[in-house]
Scaffold this active site. Structure first.
Site, short mmCIF file in Angstrom:
data_model
loop_
_atom_site.label_atom_id
_atom_site.label_comp_id
_atom_site.label_asym_id
_atom_site.label_seq_id
_atom_site.Cartn_x
_atom_site.Cartn_y
_atom_site.Cartn_z
N LYS A 78 10.95 83.27 50.75
CA LYS A 78 11.34 84.34 51.67
C LYS A 78 12.66 84.94 51.20
O LYS A 78 13.58 84.21 50.84
CB LYS A 78 11.48 83.78 53.09
CG LYS A 78 11.73 84.83 54.16
CD LYS A 78 11.81 84.20 55.56
CE LYS A 78 11.95 85.26 56.65
NZ LYS A 78 12.01 84.66 58.00
N SER A 158 9.03 86.97 61.49
CA SER A 158 9.58 87.76 60.41
C SER A 158 9.12 87.31 59.02
O SER A 158 9.23 88.07 58.07
CB SER A 158 11.11 87.69 60.45
OG SER A 158 11.55 86.37 60.15
N SER A 182 9.47 82.82 63.83
CA SER A 182 9.25 83.58 62.60
C SER A 182 8.46 82.86 61.51
O SER A 182 8.08 83.48 60.52
CB SER A 182 10.59 84.04 62.01
OG SER A 182 11.06 85.16 62.69
#
Lengths: 495, 484, 96
Positions: A78, A158, A182
């Site tokens: 990420k 997210s 997330s």
């Protein structure tokens, strides 16, 4: 079977048996990325050359028999984890040129364990969002589609880029971060496993902060066993993070085969709000039945402050973010606005141009709730309610060993169906936020497809630092559910 | 001593509280492992934590905590076993994180006090409200570029103690005495070097004025005053300004002001619409700081003797005056020097020599006690020569001067110059006889009742022996000869 | 709960988020909505409840020894600077 279809556990074994090389495995993934990333936009930055060079090294180590656990396993990272020498953007324009001269502890741990990084995955800007619609590097497409309907769905957020990459087989696993859901919510939207460990289990050092008292890194994978393997490498005490727990990391993979006989599973009444779909209720019931059949005792519990979780979250997370994001000012790193006439002008222009709308909104909410005269009414009150939420969990865990709930109120929704009202958007986190507020570990496991052909996940919530029970129960759920569906858009099967 | 301002509406008194920022003596910074050494190349003593890079996290320095506790103990203050760190949020170019980590709601040290002494000999206790740990900011350089200010973060993150006094101070003199005493205590404790010219001790001065018996009026904060003299001046000037404002029918605004010594004025630093709202909240990167009473007790047991106690002990053990004791404990190094000299000798004589000729010689040569060419051992040896009558006090003054010049031992000087005291009765008798014989007129006058001439005879005998005669013996022999 | 424009501007100024008038009005409305929504917490009785500190962490703050282990990395520190003058970061001239 294609190499991109393997689980991490299978690939670890295949690499050691030299059924295939790390180079072949990595190239299979970099190839798939070049084929599909243009559409999915799961990666912001692809580091194919670096990955292939690392794979060559991994092959040497494998031949030499000197290969740590994750040697040769290609992962997505990420783009919130700082990676030394590799641009790290947090999905924001303000960091679009930022190249960290340091490696986050979590990614350093993965590298130490031999993992190969394919690139940096897309995310909501600064991890603020539930649909991956706020990234400055474009929206991510969910590789799943409704049966007979080609409309583009969101991957959740997210960690939407990580979820989409893993679901579409553009990575064997990926790191995510979870502040209010997330990891778990995009995992549910994309039909994969997402595990948010206990707050303090994984170091936050070098991971770009959103809300410091909530942020926690975790693995996103296609199986529970893979999540256990990845978490093993990511977790551990870090003296550089004062909130990192100095608690031994157990053998997570061993937990996948643990018997569930006598395990008490709590079903919280408050996770059944008015208007919850029959379909979701049925999936939840299915999960309950599966765990009962695996030998668990099902117990009704109550978490009375659940309904205050979201409001509490939307005070505390913005408050912390308003302070954490003050450092993005165009002076020491990141993008600086041109033509500023004064220091304040520089700040205001750089931050206005550098931050997207949602980030600005949260900074403003956070600034407001901390401002003079409002601190007690908002922030202090929220921290007290947070104590009550945590007490709910503590009380429940006196009666049960793990909780089972839905992960998200709906399956993935269409990009065009995005609610205009930010509050409506925030409701996606309703089931994931309470565990975040209390620091509990939680995991989403895909269980079934809904009537429209989209994956639905269930969430397990555990005691502090007891990820093992999550993994044991998650593995049982996974086995009973036998969820083998794959999205139409994936490596080797692209439409 | 009272200090008041006579205005047209009556007599005004001033009310002052001081916030002192004292840089903690430590090798590394409060929350990072970067060095704290003063004067390094720009941006070299900076970690990525100090520069506020994304994802960087603070880890607290144990020694800074210990130094704060030591200081708290030295100020006889309450030590809080649990304290917390908060973020003070504001934007400025010297503040890389966009917030300063400080202790707002729960400081590590609570109420204490400092006893001060004034020039008229009176004493007062000034209350300490609190002491807390916080990060220093970086430095801006404004004079190197016409359009830019340059940012050096070497100081960013260095540990400071903010020591806040009660508004107990009523005169500029008291403010000066408070700061000198605080600096003395910090130096004794070894927790801050107190060098105001290097910025390692700075004061924010809160000033208001009122008529006696009134409640407090609005105060102004004069920021970052960097010498004791300027603090005293700033108080006078600001108090006079405020009296003028009130008496001309205006109101004093609560604001931050800057003292400009060159123009002898204070001026407003920030406009009102730019009022700060620091949005303090507990730093989520740091857990509460919890320390054990046992550890505090250990630190207490290992504290050095502080100036007040040392002064009392000097008076008692060495029989010296309060004034001399005060002079001798002003600095730890002086006190240590004195004790080395006085130990096993006559303490009063040691004090007299140190505060007299010795300090005068140091002053003359512009040296500090640590640089003194005459060490405690040599000064002591000189006192021994006086005590055993090898030399007399007058010769000793010359010996001391020579010691400063040549670095020789007193005995070497005495031998080389032949300064041994004459204690040979015959020699003194002969000198006395010669003096008497050559001054029969003076003898007449003396015997006629002019007693003061005795000193003349003593002086002449000393002169005849090049000052080396034992003065007591000279006295005795002369008495016998001329009184007889 | 509704937020007035002056407060919205003050908050935006505190946060150094430069907003134009149109944005300020849009933000005012949205913030009002969010703040209204979180007022649900008014119904919770928190009398005697301590605020959450440290989440799952019940240990004391770990302290590090006073050793110089960091710094001396001027190039790293300056490597991402959007503008620098020799060894310094720069900002538009600040008048003090």
């Amino acid at each position: 079977m294609m190499l991109t279809d393997l689980t991490i556990a299978q690939a670890v074994e295949g690499l050691r048996k030299r059924d295939f090389s790390a180079t072949e495995l990595t190239k299979a993934h970099t190839g798939a990325i070049s084929q599909l990333n243009g559409r999915l936009n799961a990666y912001i930055t692809v580091t194919a050359d670096k990955a292939e060079a690392a794979a060559a090294e991994a092959d040497k180590a494998l031949v030499a028999g000197d290969a740590p656990a994750l040697t040769g396993i290609p992962l997505g990272i990420k783009d919130l984890f700082c990676t030394e020498g590799v641009r790290t953007t947090a999905g924001s324009r303000i960091l679009s040129n930022f190249v960290p001269p340091y490696e986050s502890t979590v990614t350093a741990n993965l590298l130490k364990n031999g993992a190969i990084f394919l690139g940096k995955t897309n995310l909501d800007e600064f991890a603020m969002g539930s649909a991956n619609l706020t990234s400055a590097f474009g929206e991510v497409e969910n590789p799943w589609h409704r049966t007979g309907d080609s409309s583009v769905l969101v991957p959740g957020g997210s960690s939407g880029g990580s979820a989409a990459a893993v679901a579409a087989h553009l990575a064997m696993g990926a790191t995510g971060t979870d502040t209010g859901g997330s990891i778990r919510q995009p995992a549910a939207y994309c039909g994969i496993v997402g595990l948010k460990p206990t707050y303090g289990r994984c170091s936050r050092w070098g991971t770009i902060a959103f809300a410091s008292s909530l942020d926690q890194a975790g693995p996103m994978t296609r199986t529970v066993e893979d999540a256990a393997i990845m978490l093993q490498a990511m977790a551990g005490h870090d003296p550089k993070d004062s909130t990192s727990a100095d608690i031994a990391v157990p053998d997570y993979r061993a937990a996948t085969t643990r018997s569930l006989k006598g395990l008490r599973v709590g079903i919280p009444a408050e996770y059944r709000p008015d208007g919850m779909s029959e379909e979701l209720l049925a999936v939840w019931q299915k999960g309950i039945d599966m765990l009962r059949e695996a030998g668990c005792e099902i117990v009704d519990v109550s978490l009375p402050h659940t309904k205050y979780g979201l409001a509490t979250y939307y005070i505390i997370a913005p408050a912390e973010c308003s302070s954490n994001l003050a450092r993005y000012d165009g002076v020491r790193f990141g993008v600086r606005a041109e033509g500023a006439t004064s220091l304040d002008d520089l700040y205001e222009k750089s931050r206005h141009n550098g931050f997207g709308e949602e980030v600005r909104r949260r900074i403003l909410v956070g600034t407001y709730v901390l401002s003079a005269g409002y601190y007690d009414a908002y922030y202090l009150k929220a921290q007290k309610v947070r104590t009550l939420i945590q007490r709910d969990f503590t009380n429940a865990f006196e009666k049960v060993d793990v909780l089972l709930t839905p992960t998200a109120p709906t399956a993935a929704f269409g990009r065009d169906e995005k609610p205009e009202d930010p509050v409506q958007m925030y409701l996606n986190d309703i089931f994931t936020v309470p565990a975040s507020m209390a620091g509990q570990p939680a995991m989403s496991v895909p269980v079934t497809l809904d009537s429209k052909g989209l994956p639905l996940g269930l969430q397990l919530i555990g005691r502090h630092f007891d990820e093992e029970t999550l993994i044991a129960a998650g593995a049982a759920l996974e086995k009973a559910a036998a969820f083998t569906a794959r999205p139409d858009l994936r490596a080797g099967a692209a439409a | 001593m009272s200090y008041t301002i006579e205005g047209s509406t009556g007599t005004w008194e001033i009310v002052v509280g001081l916030e002192v920022h004292a840089q903690v003596i430590s090798h590394s910074k409060l929350f990072s492992g970067a060095s704290t050494v003063f004067g390094a190349e720009p941006n070299t003593q900076v970690s990525l934590i100090d520069a506020g890079f994304p994802g960087m996290l603070p880890v607290i320095n144990h020694e800074c905590v210990a130094q704060a506790v030591r200081t708290g103990l030295g100020l006889k203050a309450r030590i809080n076993l649990e304290s917390r760190f908060d973020r003070k949020n504001y934007f400025y170019a010297d503040l890389p994180q966009g917030y300063q980590i400080s202790q707002f709601a729960h400081p590590i040290v609570g109420e204490g006090s400092i006893g001060i002494e004034l020039s008229d000999g009176s004493t007062r206790d000034i209350g300490i409200t609190r002491l807390h740990l916080e990060q220093d900011a970086g430095k801006l350089i404004h004079d190197q570029d016409p359009k830019l200010s340059l940012v050096d973060l070497n100081r960013a993150g260095v540990s400071l103690m903010e020591i806040v006094s009660e508004p107990d101070i009523r005169t500029p003199e008291e403010a000066g005495a408070y700061l000198r005493k605080l600096r003395q205590i910090l130096r004794y404790l070894g927790t801050c070097d107190g060098n105001m010219d290097e910025g390692s001790m700075r004061a924010d001065v809160n000033v208001s004025v009122r008529h006696a018996g009134e409640p407090f009026r609005t105060r102004c904060e004069i920021k970052n005053v960097n010498s004791i003299r300027f603090v005293m001046q700033a108080i006078e000037i600001e108090a006079a300004r405020q009296v003028e404002v009130w008496e001309s029918g205006g109101t004093v605004d609560q604001e931050t002001r800057l003292f400009d010594p060159a123009r002898s004025e204070t001026r407003s630093l920030r406009s009102k619409e730019d009022a700060h709202d620091y949005r303090y909240f507990p730093d989520p990167d740091l857990l509460p700081l919890v320390i054990g009473q046992n550890w505090v007790d250990q630190l207490k047991a290992s504290l050095p003797e502080l100036p007040d106690e040392k002064r009392a002990r000097f008076q008692k053990d060495y029989g010296i005056t309060a004034y001399d004791a005060g002079v001798l404990v002003a600095e730890q190094a002086i006190a240590d020097f004195y004790e080395s000299v006085a130990k096993g000798r006559d303490g009063k004589s040691a004090a007299a020599w140190m505060t007299g000729d010795f300090f005068a010689a140091l002053n003359r040569t512009g040296k500090s006690i640590d640089e003194s060419p005459v060490g405690a051992d040599k000064l002591g040896a000189m006192l021994d020569l006086i005590a055993d009558s090898t030399i007399n006090g007058k010769i000793a003054k010359d010996v001391l001067e020579t010691m400063f010049e040549t670095g020789e031992t007193p005995l070497e000087i005495v031998e080389r110059k032949g300064l041994r005291q004459v204690t040979d009765t015959g020699a003194i008798e002969k000198a006395a006889d010669d003096v008497i014989a050559n001054n029969t007129d003076k003898l007449e006058q003396y015997r006629g009742g002019k007693d003061k001439l005795f000193g003349f005879f003593v002086g002449q005998v000393m002169k005849a022996t090049q000052g080396k005669a034992n003065p007591a013996m000279v006295n005795e022999i002369l008495r016998r000869k001329i009184d007889g | 709960m509704s937020l007035d424009l002056a407060t919205t501007r003050r908050i935006a100024k505190l946060a150094r988020i430069g907003l134009n008038d149109q944005e300020t009005e849009a933000v005012r409305a949205q913030l009002g909505g969010i703040l209204g929504w979180i007022e649900i917490l008014n119904e919770v009785d928190v009398e005697g409840i301590p605020p959450m500190i440290g989440t799952s962490m019940n240990t004391a703050l770990a302290q590090r020894p006073d050793v110089v282990t960091d710094g001396n990395c001027q190039e790293k520190v300056l490597s991402n600077a959007p503008d620098r003058a020799g060894p310094f970061f720069t900002v538009p001239k600040v008048v003090e």
